[in-house]
Design an enzyme around this catalytic site. Structure first.
Site, PDB file in Angstrom:
ATOM      1  N   HIS A  67     -36.364 -33.896 -39.382  1.00  0.00           N
ATOM      2  CA  HIS A  67     -35.021 -33.824 -39.953  1.00  0.00           C
ATOM      3  C   HIS A  67     -33.977 -33.602 -38.861  1.00  0.00           C
ATOM      4  O   HIS A  67     -32.889 -34.204 -38.886  1.00  0.00           O
ATOM      5  CB  HIS A  67     -34.979 -32.695 -40.985  1.00  0.00           C
ATOM      6  CG  HIS A  67     -33.678 -32.549 -41.680  1.00  0.00           C
ATOM      7  ND1 HIS A  67     -33.001 -31.349 -41.767  1.00  0.00           N
ATOM      8  CD2 HIS A  67     -32.892 -33.449 -42.329  1.00  0.00           C
ATOM      9  CE1 HIS A  67     -31.882 -31.515 -42.432  1.00  0.00           C
ATOM     10  NE2 HIS A  67     -31.782 -32.784 -42.788  1.00  0.00           N
ATOM     11  N   GLU A  70     -33.424 -36.892 -37.172  1.00  0.00           N
ATOM     12  CA  GLU A  70     -32.586 -37.780 -37.993  1.00  0.00           C
ATOM     13  C   GLU A  70     -31.104 -37.469 -37.785  1.00  0.00           C
ATOM     14  O   GLU A  70     -30.279 -38.368 -37.615  1.00  0.00           O
ATOM     15  CB  GLU A  70     -32.975 -37.621 -39.464  1.00  0.00           C
ATOM     16  CG  GLU A  70     -32.092 -38.379 -40.434  1.00  0.00           C
ATOM     17  CD  GLU A  70     -31.592 -37.514 -41.578  1.00  0.00           C
ATOM     18  OE1 GLU A  70     -30.365 -37.363 -41.728  1.00  0.00           O
ATOM     19  OE2 GLU A  70     -32.435 -36.986 -42.333  1.00  0.00           O
ATOM     20  N   GLU A 147     -26.853 -26.307 -43.757  1.00  0.00           N
ATOM     21  CA  GLU A 147     -27.468 -27.100 -44.825  1.00  0.00           C
ATOM     22  C   GLU A 147     -28.593 -26.310 -45.505  1.00  0.00           C
ATOM     23  O   GLU A 147     -28.709 -26.306 -46.742  1.00  0.00           O
ATOM     24  CB  GLU A 147     -28.011 -28.406 -44.241  1.00  0.00           C
ATOM     25  CG  GLU A 147     -28.599 -29.354 -45.259  1.00  0.00           C
ATOM     26  CD  GLU A 147     -29.120 -30.644 -44.636  1.00  0.00           C
ATOM     27  OE1 GLU A 147     -29.660 -31.479 -45.369  1.00  0.00           O
ATOM     28  OE2 GLU A 147     -28.993 -30.808 -43.397  1.00  0.00           O
TER      29      GLU A 147
END
Length: 444
Positions: A67, A70, A147
């Protein structure tokens, strides 16, 4: 008729005509796989670049690194800054984003057909030439921590991730959250990210899918040129890396929902969010169409059993539904409801009772008809969205190794019988292993 997607150059230029569109697949130099569906009735193209690497491919100390990577691909390349990447799509009215999942990472864009060369250039540049600068990691790490904190503030996110971890195994790679934890993300170094990038971002791992007003051969040539510009070695005759191997359906649990001791997570909420379920079926299971029909009847819409019997008839919950997820060698099913804490025990009992009744008494032909209509109607509506069709091509290539046209997909759902649904429901009803409650600390 389903068409196999073999991992050799003999599969080049596989051509299928479907509903006025043209589906083609080629294996390009370097082992890059390209699947397109040409549809000249639209003036846009949705394009995706897929890597079959997800959170289940990480080691425990590096959980969340896929992640993180990304995110970093949007932070700049040798040719573009992060702002350049953002502006490239904004200034043509397009859109771009990415998704990290448990078994793949996916970068995508949607633009006017005239702007497809721009989209290919930007996405290929990101895939091949990300700088992965330490200062970018330092900044983006803080964004990802925000997040994760945002997810922690959402009781449905907390409950779902905890439920998945408990069913799939909290100490397994598949059971860990896709984004990692604050601790693991904080420990990831720039060297860790670069190693992960070098290992997985290679031509033989790349799948590109595109749907819309496009020419397959022109896109193949453009894609090859842009990947080569990024420094990738694209050898003629190279074959793709093997797909993720299949696995057996997980062993059923042996749990009675009423006997489960819930895992309680205290949150300052007005409702208790309940997740109840256990092991299901894999992504490639022969019963996956049966599972879809079962989920539709049980909790897939406003006419479903859970919605009608718990919300409409008794008014015990506003949100109530069922769900399933499948992976290679693992799967799960679940029931969800959000209700006032004083009603939790009753709602849990009723949810489990609906699945038990389905396994004991079966389902009606009217329910089967409605489920088939819901599923095939949703499939048909999805065909009007180039992004959905592009995702369908990616799933066919990465997961199933087989392309199934719409008529065949509808036929498979139509072949599901009420007895198939009853048999699977009976197995699931005796397979409850996990209950997670998220809500007020005094709700117990």
């Amino acid at each position: 008729m389903p068409v196999d997607l073999p991992m050799s150059d003999a599969a080049s230029d596989l051509i299928l005509a479907e509903d006025g569109s043209l589906v083609r697949r080629s294996i390009l130099p370097g082992g890059v796989r390209l699947l397109t569906e040409t549809d000249t009735s639209v003036r846009s193209v949705s394009i995706g670049m897929w890597l079959p690497v997800g959170s289940r491919d990480e080691s425990a100390p590096h959980a969340g690194s896929t992640h993180v990577l990304e995110h970093l691909l949007f932070k700049g390349t040798a040719r573009r800054s992060a702002l350049d990447i953002a502006q490239a799509f904004d200034e043509v009215g397009g859109e771009s984003n990415a998704v990290t999942a448990k078994e793949h990472t996916f970068y995508y864009g949607r633009v006017r057909s005239a702007d497809l060369p721009l989209a290919v250039d930007v996405l290929a540049d990101m895939i091949t030439s990300a700088t992965l600068a330490p200062e970018a990691l330092a900044t983006e790490r803080e964004v990802i921590l925000e997040e994760l904190a945002m997810a922690e503030d959402d009781p449905t996110d907390v409950g779902y991730e905890t439920f998945l971890a408990q069913v799939l195994g909290p100490d397994t790679a598949l059971g860990r959250p896709v984004g990692g934890t604050a601790e693991t993300v904080g420990a990831i170094s720039a060297a860790d990210v670069r190693d992960h990038y070098a290992e997985h971002y290679r031509p033989a791992n790349l799948v590109v899918t595109a749907v819309g007003d496009l020419d397959h051969d022109a896109l193949a040539a453009l894609l090859g040129q842009r990947l080569a510009d990024g420094g990738w070695q694209l050898a003629d005759g190279a074959t793709p890396d093997p797909r993720r191997p299949d696995g057996e359906d997980p062993a059923p649990g042996a749990g009675d929902a009423a006997a489960l001791v819930p895992l309680r997570l205290a949150r300052d909420t007005e409702q208790t969010h309940v997740y109840l379920g256990g092991p299901g079926i894999t992504a490639t299971s022969g019963e996956r169409h049966v599972m879809s029909v079962l989920m539709s009847i049980l909790g897939g819409g406003m006419s479903s059993r859970l919605f009608q019997h718990i919300r409409e008839e008794r008014g015990l919950a506003y949100s109530v539904y069922s769900f399933s997820a499948g992976y290679r060698g693992a799967g799960l099913f679940g029931l969800y409801a959000a209700c006032r804490p004083s009603r939790t025990a009753q709602v849990v009992e009723l949810m489990a009772a609906e699945l038990t009744a389905m396994g004991r008494d079966g389902v009606t032909e009217d329910e089967m008809r409605r489920a088939l209509g819901q599923i095939t109607g949703s499939l048909a509506l999805g065909l009007e969205d180039t992004s959905s069709r592009m995702g369908r091509l990616g799933t066919a290539e990465l997961v199933h190794g087989r392309y199934t046209d719409v008529d065949e997909a509808v036929a498979r759902f139509a072949s599901v019988r009420a007895g198939d649904v009853q048999d699977l429901a009976a197995r699931l009803a005796s397979s409850f292993t996990t209950r997670v409650d998220v809500g007020p600390a005094d709700a117990a």
